[in-house]
Scaffold this motif. Sequence first.
Motif, PDB file in Angstrom:
ATOM      1  N   TYR A  18      15.041   5.594  -6.701  1.00 51.21           N
ATOM      2  CA  TYR A  18      13.938   4.682  -6.398  1.00 51.21           C
ATOM      3  C   TYR A  18      14.383   3.587  -5.430  1.00 51.21           C
ATOM      4  N   LYS A  19      15.595   3.067  -5.611  1.00 54.06           N
ATOM      5  CA  LYS A  19      16.107   2.034  -4.704  1.00 54.06           C
ATOM      6  C   LYS A  19      16.179   2.559  -3.277  1.00 54.06           C
ATOM      7  N   ALA A  20      16.687   3.773  -3.117  1.00 53.58           N
ATOM      8  CA  ALA A  20      16.788   4.368  -1.785  1.00 53.58           C
ATOM      9  C   ALA A  20      15.397   4.570  -1.181  1.00 53.58           C
ATOM     10  N   ARG A  21      14.470   5.004  -2.010  1.00 49.59           N
ATOM     11  CA  ARG A  21      13.103   5.233  -1.536  1.00 49.59           C
ATOM     12  C   ARG A  21      12.436   3.911  -1.141  1.00 49.59           C
ATOM     13  N   LEU A  22      12.699   2.871  -1.933  1.00 44.76           N
ATOM     14  CA  LEU A  22      12.124   1.553  -1.644  1.00 44.76           C
ATOM     15  C   LEU A  22      12.646   1.014  -0.315  1.00 44.76           C
ATOM     16  N   MET A  23      13.940   1.149  -0.080  1.00 44.40           N
ATOM     17  CA  MET A  23      14.515   0.661   1.176  1.00 44.40           C
ATOM     18  C   MET A  23      13.914   1.379   2.377  1.00 44.40           C
ATOM     19  N   LYS A  24      13.670   2.666   2.206  1.00 43.44           N
ATOM     20  CA  LYS A  24      13.066   3.436   3.292  1.00 43.44           C
ATOM     21  C   LYS A  24      11.641   2.980   3.546  1.00 43.44           C
ATOM     22  N   LYS A  25      10.857   2.820   2.479  1.00 46.98           N
ATOM     23  CA  LYS A  25       9.458   2.427   2.633  1.00 46.98           C
ATOM     24  C   LYS A  25       9.312   0.994   3.137  1.00 46.98           C
ATOM     25  N   LEU A  26      10.246   0.125   2.741  1.00 44.84           N
ATOM     26  CA  LEU A  26      10.182  -1.270   3.174  1.00 44.84           C
ATOM     27  C   LEU A  26      10.915  -1.500   4.487  1.00 44.84           C
ATOM     28  N   ASN A  27      11.435  -0.407   5.048  1.00 44.78           N
ATOM     29  CA  ASN A  27      12.085  -0.454   6.370  1.00 44.78           C
ATOM     30  C   ASN A  27      13.283  -1.403   6.392  1.00 44.78           C
ATOM     31  N   VAL A  28      14.132  -1.290   5.377  1.00 41.93           N
ATOM     32  CA  VAL A  28      15.367  -2.083   5.319  1.00 41.93           C
ATOM     33  C   VAL A  28      16.515  -1.117   5.054  1.00 41.93           C
ATOM     34  N   ASP A  29      17.754  -1.556   5.356  1.00 46.09           N
ATOM     35  CA  ASP A  29      18.891  -0.662   5.163  1.00 46.09           C
ATOM     36  C   ASP A  29      19.941  -1.215   4.210  1.00 46.09           C
ATOM     37  N   ASN A  30      19.601  -2.312   3.500  1.00 52.03           N
ATOM     38  CA  ASN A  30      20.541  -2.836   2.513  1.00 52.03           C
ATOM     39  C   ASN A  30      19.775  -3.545   1.392  1.00 52.03           C
ATOM     40  N   ARG A  80       0.813  -1.206   0.000  1.00 54.02           N
ATOM     41  CA  ARG A  80       0.000   0.000   0.000  1.00 54.02           C
ATOM     42  C   ARG A  80       0.854   1.265   0.000  1.00 54.02           C
ATOM     43  N   LYS A  81       2.086   1.135   0.474  1.00 56.03           N
ATOM     44  CA  LYS A  81       2.958   2.293   0.561  1.00 56.03           C
ATOM     45  C   LYS A  81       3.700   2.569  -0.736  1.00 56.03           C
ATOM     46  N   LEU A  82       3.699   1.609  -1.666  1.00 52.78           N
ATOM     47  CA  LEU A  82       4.502   1.727  -2.874  1.00 52.78           C
ATOM     48  C   LEU A  82       3.702   2.266  -4.054  1.00 52.78           C
ATOM     49  N   SER A  83       4.335   3.123  -4.827  1.00 53.50           N
ATOM     50  CA  SER A  83       3.705   3.639  -6.041  1.00 53.50           C
ATOM     51  C   SER A  83       3.812   2.586  -7.143  1.00 53.50           C
ATOM     52  N   THR A  84       3.082   2.810  -8.224  1.00 48.89           N
ATOM     53  CA  THR A  84       3.140   1.893  -9.361  1.00 48.89           C
ATOM     54  C   THR A  84       4.560   1.795  -9.900  1.00 48.89           C
ATOM     55  N   ARG A  85       5.239   2.921 -10.041  1.00 50.37           N
ATOM     56  CA  ARG A  85       6.605   2.921 -10.575  1.00 50.37           C
ATOM     57  C   ARG A  85       7.565   2.209  -9.623  1.00 50.37           C
ATOM     58  N   GLU A  86       7.382   2.390  -8.321  1.00 48.12           N
ATOM     59  CA  GLU A  86       8.238   1.711  -7.351  1.00 48.12           C
ATOM     60  C   GLU A  86       8.067   0.202  -7.429  1.00 48.12           C
ATOM     61  N   ILE A  87       6.834  -0.242  -7.648  1.00 47.93           N
ATOM     62  CA  ILE A  87       6.575  -1.679  -7.812  1.00 47.93           C
ATOM     63  C   ILE A  87       7.302  -2.201  -9.046  1.00 47.93           C
ATOM     64  N   GLU A  88       7.268  -1.447 -10.134  1.00 46.43           N
ATOM     65  CA  GLU A  88       7.954  -1.846 -11.365  1.00 46.43           C
ATOM     66  C   GLU A  88       9.452  -1.984 -11.127  1.00 46.43           C
ATOM     67  N   VAL A  89      10.036  -0.971 -10.488  1.00 42.15           N
ATOM     68  CA  VAL A  89      11.475  -0.983 -10.229  1.00 42.15           C
ATOM     69  C   VAL A  89      11.842  -2.149  -9.316  1.00 42.15           C
ATOM     70  N   LEU A  90      11.082  -2.348  -8.263  1.00 41.16           N
ATOM     71  CA  LEU A  90      11.351  -3.426  -7.315  1.00 41.16           C
ATOM     72  C   LEU A  90      11.270  -4.792  -7.984  1.00 41.16           C
ATOM     73  N   LYS A  91      10.285  -4.971  -8.840  1.00 39.86           N
ATOM     74  CA  LYS A  91      10.127  -6.258  -9.524  1.00 39.86           C
ATOM     75  C   LYS A  91      11.332  -6.555 -10.419  1.00 39.86           C
ATOM     76  N   LEU A  92      11.782  -5.556 -11.151  1.00 37.29           N
ATOM     77  CA  LEU A  92      12.911  -5.753 -12.055  1.00 37.29           C
ATOM     78  C   LEU A  92      14.206  -5.992 -11.280  1.00 37.29           C
ATOM     79  N   LEU A  93      14.393  -5.263 -10.188  1.00 33.11           N
ATOM     80  CA  LEU A  93      15.578  -5.483  -9.353  1.00 33.11           C
ATOM     81  C   LEU A  93      15.547  -6.874  -8.738  1.00 33.11           C
ATOM     82  N   ALA A  94      14.360  -7.299  -8.314  1.00 32.81           N
ATOM     83  CA  ALA A  94      14.216  -8.622  -7.712  1.00 32.81           C
ATOM     84  C   ALA A  94      14.476  -9.728  -8.723  1.00 32.81           C
ATOM     85  N   ALA A  95      14.266  -9.408 -10.004  1.00 35.67           N
ATOM     86  CA  ALA A  95      14.504 -10.385 -11.074  1.00 35.67           C
ATOM     87  C   ALA A  95      15.972 -10.427 -11.482  1.00 35.67           C
TER      88      ALA A  95
END
Length: 209
Positions: free
Chosen positions: A183-195, A147-162
């Motif tokens: 986007y990576k920095a923003r994702l880590m902040k929203k997902l509460n991770v530091d690496n 719920r915290k992630l934007s559409t673009r953040e989901i796209e970036v996260l999916k591709l990085l995860a792949a």
Amino acid sequence: MVKVLVADNHPIVRAGLNSVIKSSKLADIVGNVSTTSELFNFLSKEKVDIILLEMDIPEINGITALRKLKKEYPDSKVLIFSGQPEDVYALSTLRAGAAGYLSKNADVTVISDAITKIADGGMFITNELAQRLAFDESTKKPRRFFRKLSTREIEVLKLLAAGKRNKHVAEELGLNEKTVSTYKARLMKKLNVDNFVDMLQQAKALDLF
């Protein structure tokens, strides 16, 4: 008669969709394509009412293709048809302009319901998905982060995860590498991770790969 274009790179899936839709007598299959190049080439020559688009169709990311479709062919409605997790990707695709989201695990009879509802000007998601989205905030499952992630953040996260590198993510989404890093920095902040490793673990928890 509603004109439907099927865009999926699996021959058996296309054959099954054609059979179900034709038997319903609610729509006419005007074409079948297996890549985004074929998709846009077809649309440049013939108008369709509904595009049944596979989320992971080759060449262009599904949501990116959806945005392009909405910009270039706004009169054609898009029904995303995917094996990806509904409660992760449905909301993301709807935000990007899809008229509906249908899981490949759904009963075949639902396809006709989805086409009918979209053709009548409505938006389609299953009742089960609507309930899961409605009660998502009350659960303690990892998908609450979606719920915290934007559409673009989901796209970036999916591709990085792949396993895509920043450069390849940037090329596929039409961004520059610096933006991907942001986007990576923003994702880590929203997902509460530091690496990065923990971020990928969170992506796995979200069923992104």
